[in-house]
Design a protein around this motif. Structure first.
Motif, PDB file in Angstrom:
ATOM      1  N   THR A 232      -9.777  -8.198  -3.736  1.00 47.32           N
ATOM      2  CA  THR A 232      -9.949  -8.523  -2.308  1.00 47.32           C
ATOM      3  C   THR A 232     -10.599  -9.375  -1.862  1.00 47.32           C
ATOM      4  O   THR A 232     -11.916  -9.682  -1.857  1.00 47.32           O
ATOM      5  CB  THR A 232     -10.490  -6.750  -2.199  1.00 47.32           C
ATOM      6  OG1 THR A 232     -10.490  -7.153  -1.409  1.00 47.32           O
ATOM      7  CG2 THR A 232     -11.666  -6.003  -2.868  1.00 47.32           C
ATOM      8  N   ILE A 233     -10.144 -10.195  -0.988  1.00 49.76           N
ATOM      9  CA  ILE A 233     -11.021 -10.899  -0.203  1.00 49.76           C
ATOM     10  C   ILE A 233     -12.451 -10.089   0.286  1.00 49.76           C
ATOM     11  O   ILE A 233     -13.592 -11.074   0.608  1.00 49.76           O
ATOM     12  CB  ILE A 233     -10.425 -11.637   0.934  1.00 49.76           C
ATOM     13  CG1 ILE A 233      -9.916 -10.721   1.563  1.00 49.76           C
ATOM     14  CG2 ILE A 233      -9.464 -12.437   1.029  1.00 49.76           C
ATOM     15  CD1 ILE A 233      -9.773 -11.472   3.270  1.00 49.76           C
ATOM     16  N   ASP A 234     -12.241  -8.594   0.530  1.00 49.44           N
ATOM     17  CA  ASP A 234     -13.045  -7.721   1.310  1.00 49.44           C
ATOM     18  C   ASP A 234     -14.523  -8.022  -0.224  1.00 49.44           C
ATOM     19  O   ASP A 234     -15.535  -8.225   1.288  1.00 49.44           O
ATOM     20  CB  ASP A 234     -13.303  -6.546   1.160  1.00 49.44           C
ATOM     21  CG  ASP A 234     -11.743  -6.664   2.135  1.00 49.44           C
ATOM     22  OD1 ASP A 234     -11.081  -7.484   2.742  1.00 49.44           O
ATOM     23  OD2 ASP A 234     -10.820  -5.341   2.635  1.00 49.44           O
TER      24      ASP A 234
ATOM     25  N   MET B  87     -12.366 -11.366   8.670  1.00 49.26           N
ATOM     26  CA  MET B  87     -11.865  -9.993   7.821  1.00 49.26           C
ATOM     27  C   MET B  87     -12.562  -8.933   7.164  1.00 49.26           C
ATOM     28  O   MET B  87     -14.024  -9.799   6.763  1.00 49.26           O
ATOM     29  CB  MET B  87     -10.454 -10.239   6.907  1.00 49.26           C
ATOM     30  CG  MET B  87      -9.317 -10.346   7.532  1.00 49.26           C
ATOM     31  SD  MET B  87      -7.813  -9.975   6.519  1.00 49.26           S
ATOM     32  CE  MET B  87      -6.925  -9.824   7.681  1.00 49.26           C
ATOM     33  N   GLY B  88     -12.239  -8.260   6.721  1.00 48.96           N
ATOM     34  CA  GLY B  88     -13.203  -7.563   5.648  1.00 48.96           C
ATOM     35  C   GLY B  88     -13.532  -5.922   6.102  1.00 48.96           C
ATOM     36  O   GLY B  88     -14.369  -5.313   5.238  1.00 48.96           O
ATOM     37  N   ARG B  89     -12.377  -5.529   6.369  1.00 47.08           N
ATOM     38  CA  ARG B  89     -12.367  -4.003   6.634  1.00 47.08           C
ATOM     39  C   ARG B  89     -13.680  -3.709   7.148  1.00 47.08           C
ATOM     40  O   ARG B  89     -13.781  -4.283   7.901  1.00 47.08           O
ATOM     41  CB  ARG B  89     -12.153  -3.084   5.728  1.00 47.08           C
ATOM     42  CG  ARG B  89     -11.040  -2.474   5.858  1.00 47.08           C
ATOM     43  CD  ARG B  89     -10.785  -1.606   4.284  1.00 47.08           C
ATOM     44  NE  ARG B  89      -9.222  -2.272   3.902  1.00 47.08           N
ATOM     45  CZ  ARG B  89      -8.018  -2.228   4.464  1.00 47.08           C
ATOM     46  NH1 ARG B  89      -7.722  -1.308   5.355  1.00 47.08           N
ATOM     47  NH2 ARG B  89      -6.889  -2.404   4.428  1.00 47.08           N
TER      48      ARG B  89
ATOM     49  N   ARG C 107       0.649  -0.621  -0.077  1.00 40.84           N
ATOM     50  CA  ARG C 107      -0.150  -0.197   0.351  1.00 40.84           C
ATOM     51  C   ARG C 107       1.269   1.474   0.230  1.00 40.84           C
ATOM     52  O   ARG C 107       1.476   1.176   0.904  1.00 40.84           O
ATOM     53  CB  ARG C 107      -0.751   0.302   1.547  1.00 40.84           C
ATOM     54  CG  ARG C 107      -2.090  -1.618   1.118  1.00 40.84           C
ATOM     55  CD  ARG C 107      -2.997  -0.973   2.444  1.00 40.84           C
ATOM     56  NE  ARG C 107      -3.565  -2.108   2.234  1.00 40.84           N
ATOM     57  CZ  ARG C 107      -3.989  -3.439   2.563  1.00 40.84           C
ATOM     58  NH1 ARG C 107      -2.876  -3.791   3.513  1.00 40.84           N
ATOM     59  NH2 ARG C 107      -4.730  -4.092   2.158  1.00 40.84           N
TER      60      ARG C 107
ATOM     61  N   GLU D  89     -14.460  -8.198  11.515  1.00 39.82           N
ATOM     62  CA  GLU D  89     -13.841  -7.054  12.331  1.00 39.82           C
ATOM     63  C   GLU D  89     -14.508  -5.565  12.109  1.00 39.82           C
ATOM     64  O   GLU D  89     -14.578  -5.009  12.825  1.00 39.82           O
ATOM     65  CB  GLU D  89     -12.433  -6.732  11.471  1.00 39.82           C
ATOM     66  CG  GLU D  89     -12.358  -7.246   9.582  1.00 39.82           C
ATOM     67  CD  GLU D  89     -10.789  -6.971   9.455  1.00 39.82           C
ATOM     68  OE1 GLU D  89     -10.026  -6.892  10.488  1.00 39.82           O
ATOM     69  OE2 GLU D  89     -10.831  -6.821   8.461  1.00 39.82           O
TER      70      GLU D  89
ATOM     71  N   HIS E  52      -5.154 -13.147   8.355  1.00 41.34           N
ATOM     72  CA  HIS E  52      -4.560 -13.174   7.200  1.00 41.34           C
ATOM     73  C   HIS E  52      -4.357 -14.589   6.983  1.00 41.34           C
ATOM     74  O   HIS E  52      -4.076 -15.263   5.966  1.00 41.34           O
ATOM     75  CB  HIS E  52      -3.244 -12.532   8.041  1.00 41.34           C
ATOM     76  CG  HIS E  52      -3.183 -11.065   7.328  1.00 41.34           C
ATOM     77  ND1 HIS E  52      -2.741 -10.721   9.150  1.00 41.34           N
ATOM     78  CD2 HIS E  52      -2.940 -10.029   7.326  1.00 41.34           C
ATOM     79  CE1 HIS E  52      -2.729  -9.518   9.147  1.00 41.34           C
ATOM     80  NE2 HIS E  52      -3.030  -9.191   8.016  1.00 41.34           N
TER      81      HIS E  52
ATOM     82  N   ARG F 121      -6.297 -14.435   3.587  1.00 37.22           N
ATOM     83  CA  ARG F 121      -5.586 -14.159   2.411  1.00 37.22           C
ATOM     84  C   ARG F 121      -5.348 -15.560   1.678  1.00 37.22           C
ATOM     85  O   ARG F 121      -4.423 -15.032   0.767  1.00 37.22           O
ATOM     86  CB  ARG F 121      -5.055 -12.742   2.911  1.00 37.22           C
ATOM     87  CG  ARG F 121      -5.601 -12.009   2.741  1.00 37.22           C
ATOM     88  CD  ARG F 121      -5.133 -10.724   2.742  1.00 37.22           C
ATOM     89  NE  ARG F 121      -4.400  -9.896   2.600  1.00 37.22           N
ATOM     90  CZ  ARG F 121      -3.436  -8.900   3.557  1.00 37.22           C
ATOM     91  NH1 ARG F 121      -4.372  -8.028   4.102  1.00 37.22           N
ATOM     92  NH2 ARG F 121      -2.311  -8.650   3.539  1.00 37.22           N
TER      93      ARG F 121
HETATM   94  O1  F6P Z   1      -8.449  -5.330   2.031  1.00 37.88           O
HETATM   95  C1  F6P Z   1      -7.842  -6.851   2.655  1.00 37.88           C
HETATM   96  C2  F6P Z   1      -8.114  -6.790   4.202  1.00 37.88           C
HETATM   97  O2  F6P Z   1      -7.632  -8.562   4.826  1.00 37.88           O
HETATM   98  C3  F6P Z   1      -9.129  -6.309   5.274  1.00 37.88           C
HETATM   99  O3  F6P Z   1     -10.124  -7.029   5.164  1.00 37.88           O
HETATM  100  C4  F6P Z   1      -8.243  -6.055   6.194  1.00 37.88           C
HETATM  101  O4  F6P Z   1      -8.770  -5.063   7.028  1.00 37.88           O
HETATM  102  C5  F6P Z   1      -6.845  -5.886   5.488  1.00 37.88           C
HETATM  103  O5  F6P Z   1      -6.246  -5.648   4.656  1.00 37.88           O
HETATM  104  C6  F6P Z   1      -5.369  -6.001   6.647  1.00 37.88           C
HETATM  105  O6  F6P Z   1      -4.763  -5.423   5.876  1.00 37.88           O
HETATM  106  P1  F6P Z   1      -3.042  -5.445   6.517  1.00 37.88           P
HETATM  107  O7  F6P Z   1      -2.616  -7.021   5.628  1.00 37.88           O
HETATM  108  O8  F6P Z   1      -2.222  -4.394   6.100  1.00 37.88           O
HETATM  109  O9  F6P Z   1      -2.844  -5.786   7.970  1.00 37.88           O
END
Ligand code: F6P
Length: 323
Positions: free
Chosen positions: A127-129, A171-173, A74, A225, A252, A255
């Motif tokens: 994106t998994i979200d 997860m899911g932001r 990012r 989350e 994670h 992912r």
């Molecule tokens: O956007 C994908 C995601 O896995 C979200 O579900 C989660 O909140 C975030 O990324 C976690 O980010 P990081 O990889 O920076 O811990």
């Protein structure tokens, strides 16, 4: 304009199927006699000129691999005008006629900035979200959902034996799609998502009580989350019902892993489509699915669309957890 050389990058949180998509981009490009460069570490790589030439060999046997061989990041630097100008210089220096950017909405915003600077870009949602508004499908969601489902099924075995309550954070932001889908798939006692107002007594306490009245002695609470932390929810359950819930944050692990067949095939189609769009001189587009068909929309439109949990999902969840 004839397209001779393109770049491909993955950006934001990784998602299973990104590699399948990179492979499809490269193979489609090579099929049309277009050179393809992998830009490593997302937009940071574009700023730094961190590129590798991709050919049949370095993309072989990645269709089934989780993660991304291009690495991802990012990029804060790319949020600045200076960073964007450096990235544009890299594109000019390398003679890139277009870029395929694979990632989530942050990736799309980056692509829009590049496009405004005159670089041709096509985005692919990964994106998994599954929170990208313009598309029903995002690469990685299917694998992540299946991973979470498998983990929760395992948890259920031990919760059942010990007659316990489990609170699982998915997860899911800020989005609850993954939690909702997973919650429905595991037959959760309750599912909490940020898109819906939560009345703790009604949505959690009463559901557990009802399950007990129906003869159950273990309970599975799935929390997105974005709707709160599993430990907070567990503490509240303990207070309200004198249970001693066990907390699991899947994190994670959701992912990683080999992409499902669905993720591989859709990622392959989307990678193919992205190159076709660039070949036809299109820019600032997002490859997406709508009503079961693959199509493309403008990045600006994609970013301005609002998405919410479907009413049917809420209705189904209410019925499934309501007796
Ligand atoms: O956007 C994908 C995601 O896995 C979200 O579900 C989660 O909140 C975030 O990324 C976690 O980010 P990081 O990889 O920076 O811990």
């Amino acid at each position: 304009m004839s397209v001779k050389r393109i770049g491909v990058l993955t950006s934001g949180g990784d998602a299973p199927g990104m590699n399948s998509c990179v492979r499809a981009v490269v193979r489609t490009a090579l099929y049309h006699g277009i050179e393809c460069y992998g830009i490593r570490r997302g937009y940071n790589g574009l700023i730094a000129g961190d590129v590798i030439r991709l050919d049949e060999k370095n993309i072989s046997h990645i269709i089934n691999r989780g993660g991304t061989i291009l690495y991802t990041a990012r990029s804060n630097d790319f949020l600045t005008e200076e960073g964007q100008c450096k990235a544009v210089s890299t594109c000019k220096f390398l003679g890139l006629d277009g870029i395929v950017a694979i990632g989530g909405d942050g990736t799309f915003r980056g692509a829009r900035a590049l496009s405004k600077h005159g670089v041709n870009v096509v985005c692919i949602p990964a994106t998994i979200d599954n929170d990208i508004n313009c598309t029903n499908y995002s690469i990685g969601f299917d694998t992540a959902a299946n991973t979470a489902i498998e983990c929760i099924d395992k948890l259920r075995d031990t919760m059942q034996s010990h007659e316990r309550c489990s609170v699982v954070e998915v997860m899911g932001r800020n989005a609850g799609y993954l939690a909702m889908y997973v919650g429905l798939a595991v037959g959760a006692t309750a599912v909490l998502v940020p898109e819906e107002n939560i009345d703790f007594d009604k949505d959690v306490v009463e559901k557990i009580r009802q399950a007990r009245f129906n003869g159950f002695t273990h309970y599975m609470i799935v929390v997105a989350e974005g709707a709160g932390s599993a430990s907070e929810i567990a503490a509240k359950i303990k207070d309200a019902l004198d249970l001693d819930p066990r907390v699991t944050v899947l994190g994670h692990i959701q992912r990683g892993g080999a992409p499902t067949g669905r993720d591989r095939v859709n990622a392959t189609k989307m990678g193919f489509m992205a190159v076709e769009l660039l070949r036809h001189g299109k820019t600032n587009r997002v490859v997406c699915t709508k009503d079961g068909c693959f199509t493309d929309v403008d990045v600006d439109d994609a970013l301005s669309m609002k998405r919410s949990i479907q009413k049917i999902e809420v209705d189904v969840l209410t019925a499934m957890t309501g007796i």
